[in-house]
Structure formats: structure tokens, C-alpha cells
Design an enzyme around this catalytic site. Structure first.
Site, PDB file in Angstrom:
ATOM      1  N   ASP A  67       0.819  -1.211   0.000  1.00 28.47           N
ATOM      2  CA  ASP A  67       0.000   0.000   0.000  1.00 28.47           C
ATOM      3  C   ASP A  67       0.855   1.263   0.000  1.00 28.47           C
ATOM      4  OD1 ASP A  67       0.975  -0.360   2.579  1.00 28.47           O
ATOM      5  OD2 ASP A  67      -0.976  -0.647   3.498  1.00 28.47           O
ATOM      6  N   ASN A 136      -6.917  -2.747  14.580  1.00 28.33           N
ATOM      7  CA  ASN A 136      -8.324  -2.962  14.198  1.00 28.33           C
ATOM      8  C   ASN A 136      -8.493  -4.145  13.237  1.00 28.33           C
ATOM      9  OD1 ASN A 136      -7.309  -2.009  11.811  1.00 28.33           O
ATOM     10  ND2 ASN A 136      -8.698  -0.259  11.610  1.00 28.33           N
ATOM     11  N   HIS A 138      -6.828  -4.614  10.348  1.00 25.75           N
ATOM     12  CA  HIS A 138      -6.584  -4.380   8.923  1.00 25.75           C
ATOM     13  C   HIS A 138      -5.321  -5.084   8.441  1.00 25.75           C
ATOM     14  CE1 HIS A 138      -4.086  -0.366   9.393  1.00 25.75           C
ATOM     15  NE2 HIS A 138      -3.313  -1.411   9.518  1.00 25.75           N
ATOM     16  N   GLU A 143      -9.347  -1.742   5.611  1.00 26.64           N
ATOM     17  CA  GLU A 143      -9.907  -1.453   6.927  1.00 26.64           C
ATOM     18  C   GLU A 143     -11.167  -2.303   7.141  1.00 26.64           C
ATOM     19  OE1 GLU A 143      -8.079   0.137   8.758  1.00 26.64           O
ATOM     20  OE2 GLU A 143      -7.326   2.020   7.953  1.00 26.64           O
TER      21      GLU A 143
HETATM   22  P1  PGA Z   1       2.724  -1.694  12.840  1.00 22.39           P
HETATM   23  O1  PGA Z   1       1.579  -1.563  11.717  1.00 22.39           O
HETATM   24  O2  PGA Z   1       3.645  -2.787  12.361  1.00 22.39           O
HETATM   25  O3  PGA Z   1       3.381  -0.352  12.824  1.00 22.39           O
HETATM   26  O4  PGA Z   1       2.048  -2.032  14.111  1.00 22.39           O
HETATM   27  C1  PGA Z   1       0.997  -2.700  11.205  1.00 22.39           C
HETATM   28  C2  PGA Z   1      -0.131  -2.338  10.251  1.00 22.39           C
HETATM   29  O5  PGA Z   1      -0.837  -1.361  10.496  1.00 22.39           O
HETATM   30  O6  PGA Z   1      -0.326  -3.083   9.285  1.00 22.39           O
END
Ligand code: PGA
Length: 263
Positions: A67, A136, A138, A143
Site C-alpha cells: 500500500d 483494528n 486491517h 480497513e
Molecule cells: P505496525 O503496523 O507494524 O506499525 O504495528 C501494522 C499495520 O498497520 O499493518
């Protein structure tokens, strides 16, 4: 879904790095799916070390990132292209022309999404897809409520994600609210996927991913449909799972079987 519970975040990174090293030794022209966020950084450091010591080469492979923020160009310090250059690409022998990140600064993001899907298809699909997970649930920027068959497209970030990522932006910087992300269907098409999570903040999302129902409310739960998905977590991220002892038992049996079969 294979669930691997390890002692700490270093062991999680090592497990992930070894999977990439094995993939590249089996298929030097592999198509890698890569991720940003704080979780994969330790894995990338291990890949850089392995590359420097000659244990792995990236010369022939290509990579597609999950992304990118819509509205940020690749030289913006918060863009995911910039992150990948700093954390991995600048330090390994990968061909820069074979590293793909969705175009955040394009005038035509809808075409860019279709083009991204076309490029992945033309390369023969993703062999090994690395994933982090949001608190959450995702994966990529898919999302909660994302279509479980979705493809690369523009997505609006959830308020929780904007909050989680606000730490990377200074107060005078505008934080993007839109992204281009591979879809859940794109991720499910990868031949193998590895999701990494560490720390107690991820425990709820991991429990929903592994033991919750398959639901768009937790996009990572779609990995229950993936033919070859491994979830690699530390004890803290595993702390809300119900069947921890069973997963550890399965992993011991897996290792025994692999040793017996010489894999
Ligand atoms: P993080 O993010 O590794 O910084 O916890 C993971 C994500 O949001 O996919």
C-alpha cells in the site's frame, strides 16, 4: 492457518527472515510481497545482514508493496516508498526497477490501481506476501468492512489507523486520509502469506484473526481462506488466543514431520 507462537519479537523477525531466505534460495526470481510499519523493520534488518554476508541475494527477484498513502510522492519521508528505500531497498542488491509500490502521487489513481494488479499478474503472482496487522484487524490498508474479494483500489483510512499512524507525522504535516492498497482478494491470491504481530496491543486483532469468525469486520480473518498462511506472533500478541497449547503442539508436530521428511 499455521499459528507459530515464539518467545519474543526477535524470534518472530528471525522466523520471517528465514522464510524469505528459503523462498529466494528455492526461486531466485521470486515475486515478494512487502509491508511497511514498525513490525517488519527487524525482519528487514535481518535480510540486510543476510544479504551482506552472502546468505541471500535479491538480484533476480521483484517486489510489490501492499500500500501507499494517496497524495504523497515517493520522496516524502512519510511515504511508504521512502520507508522501503530507507529500511530495505537501499541496503540490498535488489534491482531498483523491480521494486514496486503503488503510486501515491499519480494524477489517475484509479488507472494506477488496475495497472498494479496487471503488473502483479504479469509477473506470475506473488510467491510470498509479508503482512503486518492493524490493531483494528486491517491488512494493508484494508480497513474493517473491506470487501473480502477486493482488489487493489483507493481506500479511506479508518480513524483508528489515522490515530495509530499520527505518531509518524509532525503537527504541521497533513496526514493523508486516503490510500491505494492491494485488496484482500489480491492478498489471498499470493502463494504463501506470513503475518507478523508482536506486543499486547495486537492481541485482540490476532484472536479475531485466528479464532474469530471469517468477517469483513476483521479483514485479517480472511486469511482463514488462504491456502498457505502462517501467523507468526510473540507471547504477548498470542495472549488472547484460546487454543495456545494446541497451536504449540501442532508446531512441534510440524517440526518433527519436516525433520522426518528432510524439508
Ligand atoms: P505496525 O503496523 O507494524 O506499525 O504495528 C501494522 C499495520 O498497520 O499493518
Amino acid at each position: 492457518m499455521q499459528v507459530v507462537i515464539l518467545n519474543d519479537s526477535d524470534a518472530v523477525a528471525e522466523y520471517g527472515a528465514q522464510l524469505f531466505i528459503k523462498q529466494l534460495s528455492k526461486k531466485p526470481k521470486a515475486v515478494l510481497g512487502l509491508a511497511t510499519g514498525s513490525t517488519p523493520i527487524a525482519l528487514y534488518q535481518k535480510l540486510i545482514e543476510a544479504n551482506k554476508s552472502g546468505d541471500v541475494s535479491f538480484k533476480e527477484c521483484s517486489s510489490f508493496n501492499l500500500d501507499e498513502y494517496l497524495g504523497l510522492s515517493g520522496d516524502h519521508p512519510q511515504s511508504y516508498r521512502y520507508f522501503m528505500q530507507q529500511q530495505l531497498f537501499n541496503h540490498i542488491d535488489i534491482n531498483p526497477l523491480q521494486t514496486f509500490v503503488p503510486a501515491g502521487d499519480t494524477d489517475n489513481p484509479i488507472d494506477a490501481c488496475h495497472h498494479y494488479e496487471d503488473m502483479i499478474r504479469e509477473k506470475g503472482g506473488i510467491d510470498l506476501q509479508l503482512l503486518g496487522i492493524g490493531s483494528n484487524g486491517h491488512i494493508g490498508f484494508n480497513e474493517p468492512s473491506s470487501g473480502l474479494m477486493s482488489r487493489t483500489r483507493i481506500k479511506t483510512l479508518a480513524p483508528a489507523t489515522i490515530r495509530d499512524n499520527a505518531r509518524f507525522f509532525s503537527s504541521d504535516e497533513e496526514q493523508p486520509h486516503l490510500s491505494i492498497t492491494m485488496g484482500i482478494g489480491t492478498i489471498l491470491d499470493s502463494h504463501q502469506s506470513i503475518l507478523l504481530a508482536t506486543g499486547a496491543a495486537k492481541a485482540g486483532a490476532i484472536a479475531a484473526t485466528v479464532e474469530g469468525p471469517l468477517t469483513a469486520a476483521c479483514p485479517a480473518s480472511a486469511l482463514q481462506m488462504h491456502p498457505n498462511a502462517v501467523v507468526v506472533i510473540d507471547e504477548d500478541a498470542a495472549s488472547q488466543l484460546q487454543n495456545t497449547e494446541f497451536y504449540k503442539h501442532v508446531e512441534r508436530e510440524n517440526l518433527r514431520l519436516k525433520a522426518r521428511l528432510g524439508l
